[in-house]
Every structure is written in structure tokens, then in C-alpha cells.
Design an enzyme around this catalytic site. Structure first.
Site, mmCIF file in Angstrom:
data_model
loop_
_atom_site.group_PDB
_atom_site.id
_atom_site.type_symbol
_atom_site.label_atom_id
_atom_site.label_comp_id
_atom_site.label_asym_id
_atom_site.label_seq_id
_atom_site.Cartn_x
_atom_site.Cartn_y
_atom_site.Cartn_z
ATOM 1 N N LYS A 1 0.841 -1.209 0.000
ATOM 2 C CA LYS A 1 0.000 0.000 0.000
ATOM 3 C C LYS A 1 0.870 1.251 0.000
ATOM 4 O O LYS A 1 0.562 2.246 -0.655
ATOM 5 C CB LYS A 1 -0.938 -0.017 1.214
ATOM 6 C CG LYS A 1 -2.092 -1.003 1.010
ATOM 7 C CD LYS A 1 -2.839 -1.356 2.270
ATOM 8 C CE LYS A 1 -3.789 -2.529 1.974
ATOM 9 N NZ LYS A 1 -4.356 -3.154 3.150
ATOM 10 N N ASP B 1 -11.485 1.908 3.284
ATOM 11 C CA ASP B 1 -11.615 0.454 3.166
ATOM 12 C C ASP B 1 -13.080 0.045 3.017
ATOM 13 O O ASP B 1 -13.385 -1.090 2.645
ATOM 14 C CB ASP B 1 -11.037 -0.221 4.422
ATOM 15 C CG ASP B 1 -9.866 -1.134 4.103
ATOM 16 O OD1 ASP B 1 -9.658 -1.426 2.914
ATOM 17 O OD2 ASP B 1 -9.184 -1.555 5.051
ATOM 18 N N GLN C 1 -5.101 -2.126 9.242
ATOM 19 C CA GLN C 1 -4.825 -3.431 8.630
ATOM 20 C C GLN C 1 -5.380 -4.548 9.524
ATOM 21 O O GLN C 1 -5.065 -4.612 10.712
ATOM 22 C CB GLN C 1 -3.306 -3.599 8.425
ATOM 23 C CG GLN C 1 -2.924 -4.853 7.693
ATOM 24 C CD GLN C 1 -3.463 -4.896 6.263
ATOM 25 O OE1 GLN C 1 -3.308 -3.955 5.497
ATOM 26 N NE2 GLN C 1 -4.112 -6.002 5.906
#
Ligand code: NAP
Length: 284
Positions: A51, A118, A95
């Protein structure tokens, strides 16, 4: 019969990222993504590094917050609250998985929905359910872009999604439904997986089990999307689909690696620039 068209997610992702980069250059400041990683899960580390690399490629500001395994929920929430207020940060990504002592839902709920790149906040999920604008979870949104790129029609098609997680299976089913697919969701209690899969014009496998989908489960000329990222006995990355045999039956198939994975990453960049544009507009 001819072998299936390979749905090249890697090439499409490259194209998407170039578009994002070009757009980012027109903004008055760089889009900013904060990535939080707790503990030292090796797979998570790989994802976070990629990322970061994507942010560099797209000309974004990227910040990484690596926190130790023993971080408390309160500490994590305090950091997110700070990032919610930080002007140069447009997207906040935690994450997953988090260490078991931390309540994942409570943490995700803390993210300001305008920074939820997300798409895991219940607000984003709710927007998807009712068909309102909001951040879409990256993996299913990336799959929709692959289908669009290859002009694969969804309306009226039998779509079977294997897996019902909140991050892949469920939102995937909703997106296919939004595009007028006739959608069936399978899971570990599905009685006759083979029979259900065989009905599919579009089959999405999102389970995490090597070799689950074999050629005899696939209707001739079906489109097969393999979401999974498993390691086989030799430690090689592979999906749920028996690729070599299924590609002889399907009309189109995503490879692993090089299919869904790269598009998941590209959508994160798209979501982040979308967030930045929203924040800049609100400010002006
Ligand atoms: P997950 O939360 O573990 O969900 C797996 C789903 O598969 C569950 O709904 C489970 O059913 C179902 N399942 C398990 N065994 C089954 C069986 N034998 N037959 C039918 N269904 C079965 O996994 P996830 O997070 O959705 O991820 C799925 C896979 O995609 C993993 O391999 C993951 O690494 C990969 N992934 C890839 C990307 C990417 O960017 N390419 C992104 C996210 C995830 P129950 O609900 O009944 O337990």
C-alpha cells in the site's frame, strides 16, 4: 473448446493507478493515506508495504503507524481519533486482522466515515445495502471494475458467490445484485456446493481453500473470479480455483496472482483520491 480469456487485473490496476496519479496532480494538495498496523503478522506487513508503494506511485502522502502487539484498544482508538482530525489525512486504514484482545468492530466504528477508504464502517456498509454513495470495499469493487473492463454483462445472469464474509462475499453479492444479477450466496453450510456453482454464469470464489472449485463445478463458458490468496504445499500463492483445469471450461478467469489482488489495491487508491476530493471541496 478454447481456453478462457485471462482477466488481467494487474494490467487494469496499472491503468487505474496512472489515472489516479494524473488526477492527484491536479489537486491543491496530495491525497493522504494513513495505514495502521498492529503487531507483526507477516502477511499484514506485506500488504502494508505494498500500500505504501502504491501511494508513492500515485503521488500520495502516506503515513504508517506500526504499533506493538500489546497495544490496547484505547490506544488504537486514540490514534484514530487524532487522524480523524488531521487535515492532510484523507483515508485511514486499519490493517486486519487485529490482535485478538482488540474488538475489531469497535475500532472500525471509530474511523470517520468520510475517511473510511476500506469501506468497512457500518455506515459505508449500510450505504452499499441501500444503494447510496459511499466507499465500497476494495476487493468486490475491484472485481466489478474487472467485469466492466471486459464488458461482462451482469443483468439477468446467474451469479454465485462462494463465501459470505463482511469484507468480500456479502458486499460482492450486493454489488452484483445492484447490477441486476440473480445472486446466490454459498458458505460452509451450503448443502450441494457443486450443484449451486454449476448454475453460475458468473462464479466468484472467496473462501480461502486450495482446490475448492474444480472443473466439474463450473458451467461451460462461465466467468470465474478467484478472490482467494492461499499458499499451496510448495508455498506458492494460489486461489480457490483449480486454475489449469477450470480455464479449459470457463470463458474467462482471473489468475492468482495477477487478478483480483492488484485491483483491490488500485481501488484503495481510487477511494483515497475520492476522499481527498470530498475533503477539499468541503474546505473550499
Ligand atoms: P473468511 O472471512 O474466512 O470467509 C470465508 C468464507 O468462506 C466464509 O463465509 C465461510 O463460510 C466460507 N467457507 C468456508 N469453507 C467453505 C466451504 N467448504 N464451502 C463453501 N464455503 C466455505 O475469508 P475472507 O476474508 O472473505 O477471504 C476469503 C479469501 O479471499 C481468503 O483466501 C483471503 O485471503 C482472500 N482475500 C483476497 C483479497 C484480495 O485482495 N485478493 C482480499 C480479501 C481476501 P461460513 O461463513 O459459513 O464460515
Amino acid at each position: 473448446m478454447m481456453s478462457a480469456t485471462i482477466l488481467d487485473g494487474k494490467a487494469l490496476a496499472q491503468k487505474c493507478k496512472l489515472e489516479v496519479k494524473a488526477e492527484a496532480e491536479t489537486l491543491e494538495r496530495k491525497p493522504g493515506l494513513a495505514v495502521i498496523i498492529v503487531g507483526d503478522n507477516q502477511a499484514s506487513r506485506v500488504y502494508v508495504n505494498s500500500k505504501k508503494k502504491d501511494c508513492e506511485e500515485c503521488g500520495f502522502l502516506s503515513q504508517e503507524y506500526a504499533m506493538p502487539e500489546e497495544t490496547t484498544q484505547e490506544e488504537l482508538i486514540t490514534l484514530i481519533e487524532k487522524l480523524n482530525k488531521t487535515e492532510e489525512i484523507d483515508g485511514i486504514l486499519v490493517q486486519l486482522p487485529l490482535p485478538s484482545a482488540i474488538d475489531e468492530e469497535a475500532v472500525l466504528m471509530t474511523i470517520d466515515p468520510s475517511k473510511d477508504v476500506d469501506g468497512f464502517h457500518p455506515m459505508s456498509m449500510g450505504s452499499l445495502l441501500v444503494g447510496k454513495d459511499g466507499f465500497l470495499p476494495c476487493t468486490p469493487a475491484g472485481i466489478m471494475e474487472i467485469l466492466e473492463e471486459y464488458q461482462i454483462d451482469i443483468a439477468g445472469k446467474e451469479c454465485v458467490v462462494v463465501g459470505r464474509s463482511n469484507i468480500v462475499g456479502k458486499p460482492m453479492a450486493l454489488l452484483l445484485l445492484q447490477k441486476h444479477g440473480t445472486v446466490t450466496i454459498c458458505h460452509s453450510r451450503t448443502k450441494d456446493l457443486k450443484e449451486v456453482c454449476k448454475r453460475a454464469d458468473i462464479l466468484v470464489a472467496a473462501v480461502g481453500r486450495v482446490g475448492l472449485i474444480t472443473a466439474d463445478m463450473v458451467k461451460p463458458s462461465a466467468v470465474v473470479i478467484d478472490v482467494a490468496m492461499n499458499r499451496n504445499e510448495e508455498g506458492k500463492l494460489c486461489g480457490d480455483v483449480m486454475y489449469d483445469e477450470v480455464k479449459e471450461v470457463a470463458s474467462a478467469i482471473t489468475p492468482v496472482p495477477g487478478g483480483v489482488g492488484p485491483m483491490t489495491r488500485a481501488v484503495l487508491m481510487q477511494n483515497t483520491i475520492q476522499a481527498a476530493k470530498m475533503h477539499l471541496k468541503d474546505k473550499n
